[in-house]
Motif scaffolding. Structure first.
Motif, mmCIF file in Angstrom:
data_model
loop_
_atom_site.group_PDB
_atom_site.id
_atom_site.type_symbol
_atom_site.label_atom_id
_atom_site.label_comp_id
_atom_site.label_asym_id
_atom_site.label_seq_id
_atom_site.Cartn_x
_atom_site.Cartn_y
_atom_site.Cartn_z
ATOM 1 N N ARG A 1 -45.032 57.636 -23.833
ATOM 2 C CA ARG A 1 -45.055 58.918 -24.348
ATOM 3 C C ARG A 1 -44.501 59.672 -23.114
ATOM 4 O O ARG A 1 -45.051 59.638 -22.090
ATOM 5 C CB ARG A 1 -45.997 59.391 -25.260
ATOM 6 C CG ARG A 1 -46.065 58.522 -26.468
ATOM 7 C CD ARG A 1 -45.459 59.188 -27.587
ATOM 8 N NE ARG A 1 -45.878 60.591 -27.888
ATOM 9 C CZ ARG A 1 -47.011 60.737 -28.719
ATOM 10 N NH1 ARG A 1 -47.442 59.583 -29.452
ATOM 11 N NH2 ARG A 1 -47.247 61.931 -29.201
ATOM 12 N N LEU A 2 -43.957 60.953 -23.399
ATOM 13 C CA LEU A 2 -43.415 61.764 -22.479
ATOM 14 C C LEU A 2 -44.785 62.396 -21.738
ATOM 15 O O LEU A 2 -44.783 62.650 -20.551
ATOM 16 C CB LEU A 2 -42.673 62.598 -23.022
ATOM 17 C CG LEU A 2 -41.756 63.456 -21.625
ATOM 18 C CD1 LEU A 2 -40.746 62.805 -20.961
ATOM 19 C CD2 LEU A 2 -40.893 64.555 -22.532
ATOM 20 N N PHE A 3 -45.818 62.798 -22.434
ATOM 21 C CA PHE A 3 -46.837 63.352 -21.708
ATOM 22 C C PHE A 3 -47.541 62.514 -20.753
ATOM 23 O O PHE A 3 -48.287 63.042 -19.848
ATOM 24 C CB PHE A 3 -47.886 63.931 -22.986
ATOM 25 C CG PHE A 3 -48.504 63.032 -23.499
ATOM 26 C CD1 PHE A 3 -49.662 62.380 -23.322
ATOM 27 C CD2 PHE A 3 -47.974 62.810 -25.045
ATOM 28 C CE1 PHE A 3 -50.424 61.607 -24.059
ATOM 29 C CE2 PHE A 3 -48.822 61.853 -25.832
ATOM 30 C CZ PHE A 3 -49.959 61.258 -25.497
ATOM 31 N N VAL A 4 -47.491 61.235 -21.003
ATOM 32 C CA VAL A 4 -47.917 60.349 -19.773
ATOM 33 C C VAL A 4 -47.108 60.226 -18.664
ATOM 34 O O VAL A 4 -47.860 60.226 -17.509
ATOM 35 C CB VAL A 4 -48.272 58.687 -20.525
ATOM 36 C CG1 VAL A 4 -48.655 57.881 -19.496
ATOM 37 C CG2 VAL A 4 -49.316 58.724 -21.706
ATOM 38 N N ALA B 1 -46.395 62.386 -13.060
ATOM 39 C CA ALA B 1 -45.599 63.145 -12.270
ATOM 40 C C ALA B 1 -46.336 64.310 -11.577
ATOM 41 O O ALA B 1 -46.316 64.624 -10.252
ATOM 42 C CB ALA B 1 -44.331 63.790 -13.139
ATOM 43 N N LYS C 1 -58.127 60.340 -19.938
ATOM 44 C CA LYS C 1 -57.573 61.734 -20.553
ATOM 45 C C LYS C 1 -56.454 61.698 -21.188
ATOM 46 O O LYS C 1 -56.297 62.655 -22.152
ATOM 47 C CB LYS C 1 -57.573 62.640 -19.214
ATOM 48 C CG LYS C 1 -58.840 62.822 -18.757
ATOM 49 C CD LYS C 1 -58.751 64.197 -17.678
ATOM 50 C CE LYS C 1 -58.861 65.388 -18.483
ATOM 51 N NZ LYS C 1 -59.020 66.656 -17.527
ATOM 52 N N TYR C 2 -55.637 60.859 -21.293
ATOM 53 C CA TYR C 2 -53.894 60.874 -21.723
ATOM 54 C C TYR C 2 -54.223 59.794 -23.028
ATOM 55 O O TYR C 2 -53.520 60.254 -23.987
ATOM 56 C CB TYR C 2 -53.124 60.683 -21.013
ATOM 57 C CG TYR C 2 -53.117 62.103 -19.924
ATOM 58 C CD1 TYR C 2 -52.488 63.223 -20.505
ATOM 59 C CD2 TYR C 2 -53.881 62.266 -18.818
ATOM 60 C CE1 TYR C 2 -52.309 64.185 -19.283
ATOM 61 C CE2 TYR C 2 -53.764 63.081 -18.211
ATOM 62 C CZ TYR C 2 -53.269 64.495 -18.259
ATOM 63 O OH TYR C 2 -53.152 65.349 -17.673
ATOM 64 N N ASP D 1 -38.027 67.872 -23.445
ATOM 65 C CA ASP D 1 -38.821 68.138 -24.852
ATOM 66 C C ASP D 1 -40.343 68.373 -24.749
ATOM 67 O O ASP D 1 -41.141 67.919 -24.364
ATOM 68 C CB ASP D 1 -38.769 66.450 -25.500
ATOM 69 C CG ASP D 1 -39.367 66.621 -26.819
ATOM 70 O OD1 ASP D 1 -39.726 67.658 -27.442
ATOM 71 O OD2 ASP D 1 -39.209 65.709 -27.612
ATOM 72 N N ALA E 1 -42.902 66.878 -26.914
ATOM 73 C CA ALA E 1 -43.288 65.436 -26.199
ATOM 74 C C ALA E 1 -44.264 65.588 -24.965
ATOM 75 O O ALA E 1 -44.916 64.489 -24.471
ATOM 76 C CB ALA E 1 -42.491 64.360 -26.430
ATOM 77 N N SER E 2 -44.014 66.669 -24.156
ATOM 78 C CA SER E 2 -44.421 66.429 -22.850
ATOM 79 C C SER E 2 -45.995 67.146 -22.700
ATOM 80 O O SER E 2 -46.405 66.878 -21.569
ATOM 81 C CB SER E 2 -43.567 67.092 -21.911
ATOM 82 O OG SER E 2 -43.507 68.496 -22.250
ATOM 83 N N LEU E 3 -46.576 67.257 -23.943
ATOM 84 C CA LEU E 3 -48.071 67.926 -23.761
ATOM 85 C C LEU E 3 -48.890 66.824 -24.455
ATOM 86 O O LEU E 3 -48.596 66.473 -25.567
ATOM 87 C CB LEU E 3 -48.161 69.349 -24.272
ATOM 88 C CG LEU E 3 -47.303 70.440 -23.440
ATOM 89 C CD1 LEU E 3 -47.726 71.634 -24.191
ATOM 90 C CD2 LEU E 3 -47.536 70.452 -22.127
ATOM 91 N N ASN E 4 -49.953 66.800 -23.979
ATOM 92 C CA ASN E 4 -51.134 65.705 -24.626
ATOM 93 C C ASN E 4 -51.396 66.396 -25.916
ATOM 94 O O ASN E 4 -52.215 67.440 -25.763
ATOM 95 C CB ASN E 4 -52.142 65.261 -23.807
ATOM 96 C CG ASN E 4 -53.012 64.208 -24.029
ATOM 97 O OD1 ASN E 4 -53.051 64.074 -25.351
ATOM 98 N ND2 ASN E 4 -53.857 63.948 -23.191
ATOM 99 N N ILE F 1 -41.459 68.077 -11.939
ATOM 100 C CA ILE F 1 -40.385 67.645 -12.832
ATOM 101 C C ILE F 1 -40.693 68.628 -14.274
ATOM 102 O O ILE F 1 -41.813 68.738 -14.551
ATOM 103 C CB ILE F 1 -40.331 66.370 -13.185
ATOM 104 C CG1 ILE F 1 -39.066 66.263 -14.056
ATOM 105 C CG2 ILE F 1 -41.308 65.717 -13.781
ATOM 106 C CD1 ILE F 1 -38.288 64.826 -14.068
ATOM 107 N N ALA G 1 -45.409 62.821 -17.841
ATOM 108 C CA ALA G 1 -45.697 64.092 -17.099
ATOM 109 C C ALA G 1 -47.034 64.076 -16.254
ATOM 110 O O ALA G 1 -46.992 64.598 -15.247
ATOM 111 C CB ALA G 1 -45.717 65.120 -18.274
ATOM 112 N N ASN H 1 -55.907 59.995 -27.482
ATOM 113 C CA ASN H 1 -55.152 59.935 -28.601
ATOM 114 C C ASN H 1 -55.514 58.647 -29.654
ATOM 115 O O ASN H 1 -54.769 58.372 -30.490
ATOM 116 C CB ASN H 1 -53.735 59.657 -28.153
ATOM 117 C CG ASN H 1 -53.425 61.067 -27.762
ATOM 118 O OD1 ASN H 1 -53.097 61.861 -28.540
ATOM 119 N ND2 ASN H 1 -53.345 61.385 -26.407
ATOM 120 N N PHE I 1 -39.699 68.527 -17.773
ATOM 121 C CA PHE I 1 -38.988 67.769 -19.087
ATOM 122 C C PHE I 1 -38.277 68.532 -19.979
ATOM 123 O O PHE I 1 -38.511 69.400 -20.195
ATOM 124 C CB PHE I 1 -40.016 66.714 -19.641
ATOM 125 C CG PHE I 1 -40.449 65.639 -18.485
ATOM 126 C CD1 PHE I 1 -39.854 64.730 -18.422
ATOM 127 C CD2 PHE I 1 -41.887 65.940 -18.200
ATOM 128 C CE1 PHE I 1 -40.409 63.602 -17.434
ATOM 129 C CE2 PHE I 1 -42.294 65.019 -17.181
ATOM 130 C CZ PHE I 1 -41.533 63.892 -16.973
#
Lengths: 286, 328
Positions: A175-178, A183, A194-195, B103, B106-109, B99, A180, A199, B101
């Motif tokens: 998933r994108l938040f992982v 990064a 934590k990520y 979306d 989707a970019s926040l937990n 960076i 992020a 969930n 992103f």
């Protein structure tokens, strides 16, 4: 119904309004009644469950609500005291399988590769056995005792937690938040803690109550075969087997009541599990 | 001074083979997502990277941010070859390259407080302790327009709108005090009405800290608005790069011209450059110029040899038959 009103009043404020809510409330009501029974068994039970308390094999009557067994013990008191062993075994076994299955699934799914393949293969081969057969095999090797029954049942349910956690981790880690988090410099341990793990929690809770429902039946099976307690300790599965020879002669009350209790308790946890999975259904992400 | 230099960057992704193909031991195939890209970004400069979806522009951004390891080629950050640095020094460099992103949903937990998204990077890099991080996060939330920051700190992502979430994503990147930002389609999923506000927020940070930016977008009008320089990518390669006004008003490459003629807002009296068919397969690239199957001007030379990027810093392009047109 008093029970229904009471249950609704107690549980409604803590459960979000959504589909599946009534199932959870019903399940919680059943489980808490039985939990209450187990905790206050000494006060609620009218007789000592291991002592003679009426004419043997007498049918249900006002003095013995569920009749008496072949040794003249009160079935009602035995049913109440019998809830203790089941709940203890089932709760601790499920907690142990969760404590083992979830971290292994998380690590295996997150890192992938050869380690993941090896662990998955072991877990899948365990999953291939019917749960009761595997539990009996383990219990037979370890010998009959409550502690060994906990070990046997917890081993049986580790793959359930493992597969669920691994599957979820596989989808969460891309998933994108992982990304992020990576990064911004987060390491593997932090990402898992934590990520990914937060969930997973709702799914773990759902699987926990569903696997408890299943474990209750496994426990009853093991107990029926004499792998958990020995006479005169009351336990539903065990009482089923001691009442079984008397069923053909028409003494139905010796097995009907413990059997019904096994069913009701399993139903209670299944309701909680099913209801929660509706409550946390995808799309209702919070 | 160039803050970032990319030399002949390549990223090939292996194509998953089916079981039968493995048995027949067919040779491994690759998707050539990025296939020899070189460019530089000066301190305080914005380079827009445009191209249609699948051209590899996002992969370039991910390579620069370190989310992806390049198959070949070099990335220099402030003159240092990033791949050759020791691990802790790399971590430091990737701290300066952040960076944002595409979306924001989707970019926040979903299970983490808004504030924690911003304190977490600070804690990871040991910049602040818990209390200071909290203070800094609240300040940053207010800086990106989420006022009162105290309240937003404790909210969960689902309580925020897309625009607000993207502000959080910007705050998360900016709190590390980066020198280089990769904005990967950072405004393309935001409502048009909010797009300008988010864009201005990004640009205000750029002004304040003299940031350099790689602004990845498929929208030429946004690129024209923000970019000082622009690079046009096609199938893993840069086909035209240069000063944004010159590239847009004097496109040399037929692909750039075709992109321009597809934008409704540009006045294109003289501009009718067609594009034929679909994007070629990035696994089996066409021989010669990779744009030749779609190019209306392609001839034999285009099918035989691939043109290299030629020209100067102001404007260079990779084409055998450059156009000579003017777009208002």
């Amino acid at each position: 119904m008093i029970v229904k009103n009471l249950a609704t009043r107690i549980f409604k404020p803590i459960i979000p309004e959504a589909e599946g809510r009534n199932m959870v409330i019903a399940g919680l009501a059943i489980v808490s009644i039985i939990l209450f029974m187990a905790i206050f068994a000494d006060i609620i039970a009218p007789y000592n469950p291991t002592k003679f308390s009426g004419k043997p094999l007498s049918p249900p009557s006002p003095s013995n609500l569920m009749g008496t067994d072949n040794l003249g013990r009160d079935v009602f008191s035995r049913v109440i005291h019998g809830s203790r062993v089941v709940l203890m075994v089932v709760f601790s076994a499920s907690a142990v399988s969760m404590a083992i299955g979830v971290p292994i699934g998380l690590i295996s799914g997150y890192f992938g590769g050869k380690l993941d393949r090896a662990i998955s293969m072991i877990m899948d081969s365990m999953y291939a056995f019917p749960s009761l057969i595997l539990a009996i095999a383990i219990a037979a090797v370890l010998g009959p005792s409550v502690f060994n029954a906990v070990i046997a049942i917890s081993v049986v349910y580790v793959p359930t937690y493992f597969r669920m956690t691994r599957g979820q981790t596989l989808s969460l880690k891309s998933r994108l938040f992982v990304e992020a988090a990576r990064a911004s410099g987060a390491g593997n341990l932090r990402i898992m803690r934590k990520y990914i793990f937060p969930n997973l929690v709702t799914t773990v809770i759902v699987v926990f109550s569903l696997s408890i429902a299943d474990a209750i039946l496994t426990e009853a099976g093991l107990s029926f075969l004499g792998f958990i307690v020995s006479a005169p300790t009351p336990d539903w599965g065990f009482d089923l087997s001691s009442g079984r020879p008397y069923l053909p002669s028409g003494y139905w009350w010796m097995i009907t009541f413990p059997g019904a209790m096994v069913m009701i308790l399993a139903l209670g946890f299944a309701l909680i599990g099913e209801g929660l999975s509706e409550l946390y259904a995808p799309g209702r992400e919070r | 001074m160039e803050i970032l230099r990319v030399e002949n960057l390549k990223k090939y992704f292996p194509v998953q083979k089916s079981f039968i193909e493995v048995l027949l031991s067919k040779e491994l195939k690759f998707i050539k997502a990025v296939d020899g890209v070189s460019f530089g970004v000066k301190k305080g400069e914005i380079l827009s990277l445009v191209g249609e979806s699948g051209c590899g522009k996002t992969t370039v951004g991910r390579l620069i941010t370190g989310l992806e390891e390049p198959t070949d080629g070099k990335i220099y950050f402030k003159g240092e070859d990033v791949s050759k640095l020791p691990k802790d020094r790399r971590k430091e460099i990737y701290r300066s390259i952040q960076i944002i992103f595409q979306d924001p949903y989707a970019s926040l937990n979903p299970r983490m407080k808004i504030g924690e998204h911003i304190t977490d990077p600070l804690l990871i890099h040991d910049i602040a302790d818990n209390d200071t991080a909290r203070k800094m996060a609240i300040e940053m939330l207010e800086r990106v327009g989420l006022v009162p920051g105290e309240q937003f700190f404790n909210r969960l992502p689902y309580q925020l709108s897309g625009g607000q979430r993207q502000r959080v994503a910007i705050a998360r990147a900016m709190v590390l005090n980066p020198e280089f930002i990769v904005a990967d389609e950072a405004v393309s999923m935001i409502d048009v009405s909010l797009r300008a506000a988010i864009l201005n927020l990004l640009l205000s940070f750029k002004e304040e800290y003299n940031l350099s930016m790689l602004f990845i977008t498929h929208d030429l009008s946004v690129a024209k608005l923000v970019g000082e320089r622009i690079a046009v990518m096609y199938l893993g390669r840069i086909v035209e790069i240069g000063d944004v006004d010159d590239v847009i008003h004097h496109p040399k490459h037929p692909y750039t011209a075709a992109l321009l003629s597809a934008v409704p807002s540009f006045d294109k009296r003289d501009l009718k450059v067609d594009i034929r068919g679909d994007v070629s397969n990035p696994i089996d690239l066409p021989s010669g110029c990779r744009y030749n199957p779609r190019c209306p001007f392609a001839d034999d030379k285009c099918k035989e040899s691939e043109p290299e990027l030629e020209g100067d810093d102001f404007h260079s392009f990779a084409c055998w038959h450059p156009l000579d047109i003017e777009v208002e």
